[in-house]
Scaffold this motif. Structure first.
Motif, PDB file in Angstrom:
ATOM      1  N   GLN A 146      33.162  45.942  49.428  1.00  0.00           N
ATOM      2  CA  GLN A 146      32.116  45.194  49.475  1.00  0.00           C
ATOM      3  C   GLN A 146      32.018  44.042  49.634  1.00  0.00           C
ATOM      4  OE1 GLN A 146      28.730  46.251  46.519  1.00  0.00           O
ATOM      5  NE2 GLN A 146      27.482  46.894  48.153  1.00  0.00           N
ATOM      6  N   HIS A 147      31.798  43.748  50.596  1.00  0.00           N
ATOM      7  CA  HIS A 147      31.784  41.885  50.433  1.00  0.00           C
ATOM      8  C   HIS A 147      30.601  41.051  49.840  1.00  0.00           C
ATOM      9  CE1 HIS A 147      35.445  42.598  53.125  1.00  0.00           C
ATOM     10  NE2 HIS A 147      34.448  43.636  53.879  1.00  0.00           N
ATOM     11  N   SER A 148      29.574  41.722  49.620  1.00  0.00           N
ATOM     12  CA  SER A 148      28.131  40.845  48.965  1.00  0.00           C
ATOM     13  C   SER A 148      26.977  42.128  48.229  1.00  0.00           C
ATOM     14  CB  SER A 148      27.923  40.104  49.818  1.00  0.00           C
ATOM     15  OG  SER A 148      26.794  39.786  49.420  1.00  0.00           O
ATOM     16  N   PRO A 149      27.365  42.291  47.694  1.00  0.00           N
ATOM     17  CA  PRO A 149      26.521  43.459  46.796  1.00  0.00           C
ATOM     18  C   PRO A 149      24.923  43.672  47.435  1.00  0.00           C
ATOM     19  CG  PRO A 149      26.351  41.228  45.213  1.00  0.00           C
ATOM     20  CD  PRO A 149      27.276  41.395  46.130  1.00  0.00           C
ATOM     21  N   LEU A 150      24.538  42.303  48.200  1.00  0.00           N
ATOM     22  CA  LEU A 150      24.061  42.365  49.503  1.00  0.00           C
ATOM     23  C   LEU A 150      24.010  43.426  51.225  1.00  0.00           C
ATOM     24  CD1 LEU A 150      22.936  38.848  49.603  1.00  0.00           C
ATOM     25  CD2 LEU A 150      21.342  40.285  48.220  1.00  0.00           C
ATOM     26  N   MET A 151      25.149  43.544  50.932  1.00  0.00           N
ATOM     27  CA  MET A 151      25.736  44.489  52.130  1.00  0.00           C
ATOM     28  C   MET A 151      26.198  45.389  51.878  1.00  0.00           C
ATOM     29  SD  MET A 151      24.078  41.629  53.641  1.00  0.00           S
ATOM     30  CE  MET A 151      24.311  42.049  54.943  1.00  0.00           C
ATOM     31  N   SER A 152      26.180  46.418  52.764  1.00  0.00           N
ATOM     32  CA  SER A 152      27.143  47.786  52.611  1.00  0.00           C
ATOM     33  C   SER A 152      27.984  47.641  53.135  1.00  0.00           C
ATOM     34  CB  SER A 152      26.473  48.879  53.657  1.00  0.00           C
ATOM     35  OG  SER A 152      25.046  49.031  53.294  1.00  0.00           O
ATOM     36  N   PRO A 153      29.545  48.200  52.205  1.00  0.00           N
ATOM     37  CA  PRO A 153      30.429  48.696  53.185  1.00  0.00           C
ATOM     38  C   PRO A 153      30.510  49.009  54.756  1.00  0.00           C
ATOM     39  CG  PRO A 153      30.130  49.679  51.085  1.00  0.00           C
ATOM     40  CD  PRO A 153      29.316  49.490  51.575  1.00  0.00           C
ATOM     41  N   LEU A 154      31.316  48.410  55.230  1.00  0.00           N
ATOM     42  CA  LEU A 154      30.836  48.427  56.745  1.00  0.00           C
ATOM     43  C   LEU A 154      31.132  49.521  57.546  1.00  0.00           C
ATOM     44  CD1 LEU A 154      33.606  45.187  58.332  1.00  0.00           C
ATOM     45  CD2 LEU A 154      31.143  45.976  58.320  1.00  0.00           C
ATOM     46  N   VAL A 155      31.854  50.639  56.344  1.00  0.00           N
ATOM     47  CA  VAL A 155      32.335  51.561  56.770  1.00  0.00           C
ATOM     48  C   VAL A 155      30.883  52.856  56.102  1.00  0.00           C
ATOM     49  CG1 VAL A 155      32.918  53.003  54.457  1.00  0.00           C
ATOM     50  CG2 VAL A 155      33.875  53.785  56.943  1.00  0.00           C
ATOM     51  N   TRP A 156      29.981  52.378  55.565  1.00  0.00           N
ATOM     52  CA  TRP A 156      28.760  52.534  55.251  1.00  0.00           C
ATOM     53  C   TRP A 156      27.687  52.655  57.170  1.00  0.00           C
ATOM     54  CZ3 TRP A 156      23.833  51.916  55.766  1.00  0.00           C
ATOM     55  CH2 TRP A 156      22.987  53.075  55.816  1.00  0.00           C
TER      56      TRP A 156
END
Length: 439
Positions: A41-51
């Motif tokens: 997770q590169h930011s708590p604002l964003m999902s992991p790309l795999v999600w």
């Protein structure tokens, strides 16, 4: 009379093209980094790309294979994992998500079955299938997540993973700084665009007083003048909530900017570069856009004002699909589809300007408006309330026009985006407006 078979074949080809285009972009965004970057997770604002990858496949399965084709669920046990409303983004890394290889295989299997379904679909009979709406909705959904994943790539700390050619150089814009939009009624929204989403409907008449609007989006150079004049340190320009927010978080410039001696630098997809003065400013919140407008003695346009500037043809009196007319976007019209990884210089794309002479209303940067995200008169939920209805209210501000990260299928003169006024990681900019004298 138009041949119904030809109509069906045209719709089939359009659905196939838009689905294929979206999947090619999804593949690029999820194959350009290694597995640890996909699952992190590169930011708590964003999902992991795999999600995002598996969510795209899950939504496609639910709407096209289950809702349209009436088939049984392929993997019912994962529905909850990829329900965007059941799990906030900050919690998604802790879920038992599909691993990258499994997520790719699942999305690929869904797509194969969808393409088989598309071959035999009759584009009539239900609201979901009429004019291929469900296929268009899913293509738009995937492209919206592609933009979300591109935002994640921008937030990601590490070597450059994505490349694209820069927009063509443009001579300094020497046209008028603002354009007068005449007062009077115009048709806002749509009742005829076949793939328009529920919040764009129905078409309705709006009365707008005359106003002036910026010919181009506000540039980095113009925004620097606000910074240099102490705009971030002067409470006069900020709403109370905006002032409290920037003080609490120590915000003194657009996101990804930092000062190095006498110049401003920015980080853009893993590369640090000098902030180009002629590009539209990017990664600013609604609070920042509103403060700049106040400092400049202007204001943000309302959503209706933005749409009238983008769609109203004063000669015919009708509202067009895009500023340049009804034709689908071409590269000469706008900066769309991740063709570039930055906005084009202000004043670019003269063939994309509106009949009133306003430029870059589509593409480059999402533009904040003064308006809250609210339903149009006569709004009806379709096909599910979680797309629009649950977001209506004063908590969200409307953005219009799309960015360089938006595909044309998810961007038109009626398309509405919305977000919290604090958001800056999105590809957001703005233009300003003012009332016409005597209005």
């Amino acid at each position: 009379m138009t041949d119904p078979a030809l109509d069906a074949e045209t719709l089939r080809e359009r659905a196939l093209t838009t689905l294929t285009t979206a999947r090619a972009r999804t593949t690029l965004l999820t194959s350009c980094v290694d597995e640890p970057d996909l699952t992190a997770q590169h930011s708590p604002l964003m999902s992991p790309l795999v999600w995002d990858l598996a969510h795209i496949g899950n939504q496609e399965e639910q709407w096209l294979l289950r809702a349209v084709a009436g088939r049984d669920a392929m993997r019912p046990e994962i529905d909850g994992l990829y329900d965007a409303f059941e799990h906030p983004r900050s919690e998604r890394p802790s879920l038992p998500l599909l691993a990258p290889a499994e997520a790719r295989a699942y999305a690929s299997e869904v797509r194969g079955r969808v393409l088989d379904l598309l071959e035999g679909t009759a584009f009539h009979g239900t609201r979901l299938t009429e004019a291929g709406f469900a296929f268009g909705m899913i293509a738009q959904h995937e492209q919206q997540h592609d933009e979300t994943m591109l935002i994640t790539h921008q937030l990601r700390i590490g070597p450059q993973a994505l490349t694209a050619p820069d927009p063509d150089p443009a001579p300094p814009f020497t046209g008028p700084s603002e354009v007068l939009v005449p007062g009077g009624p115009f048709t806002m929204g749509t009742s005829t665009e076949p793939w328009a989403l529920d919040n764009e409907r129905p078409a309705h008449r709006r009365e707008v007083a005359p106003y002036w609007i910026d010919t181009t989006p506000v540039t980095n150079g113009a925004y620097r003048a606000f910074i240099d004049d102490g705009g971030y340190d002067d409470e006069r320009w900020w709403t109370p909530d905006g002032w409290a927010h920037i003080r609490r978080h120590g915000i003194h410039a657009p996101l990804f900017w930092h000062r190095d001696g006498g110049q401003w630098l920015r980080r853009r997809f893993g590369v640090t570069e000098v902030v180009p003065p002629d590009e539209p400013v990017l990664h600013v919140s609604w609070f920042e856009a509103d403060a700049y407008a106040r400092w400049a003695g202007r204001r943000l346009p309302t959503e209706a004002e933005w749409e009238k500037a983008a769609r109203h043809d004063p000669v015919s009196g009708r509202s067009t699909r895009y500023p340049w007319g009804d034709a689908d976007p071409a590269p000469r019209h706008a900066n769309l589809g991740q063709r570039h990884l930055r906005p084009a210089p202000a004043g670019s794309y003269p063939e994309g300007e509106s009949p009133l002479g306003v430029r870059q209303l589509i593409g480059d940067v999402w533009e904040w408006t003064a308006s809250d995200f609210l339903p149009y008169p006569g709004f009806q939920v379709f096909p599910y309330k979680e797309y629009s209805e649950v977001f209506f209210g004063p908590e969200y501000k409307v953005l219009r026009g799309g960015s360089f990260a938006v595909d044309e299928v998810a961007c038109r003169g009626t398309f509405r985006n919305w977000d919290y006024p604090i958001r800056r990681q999105i590809f957001s900019g703005f233009r300003t407006a003012r009332a016409a004298e005597g209005a």
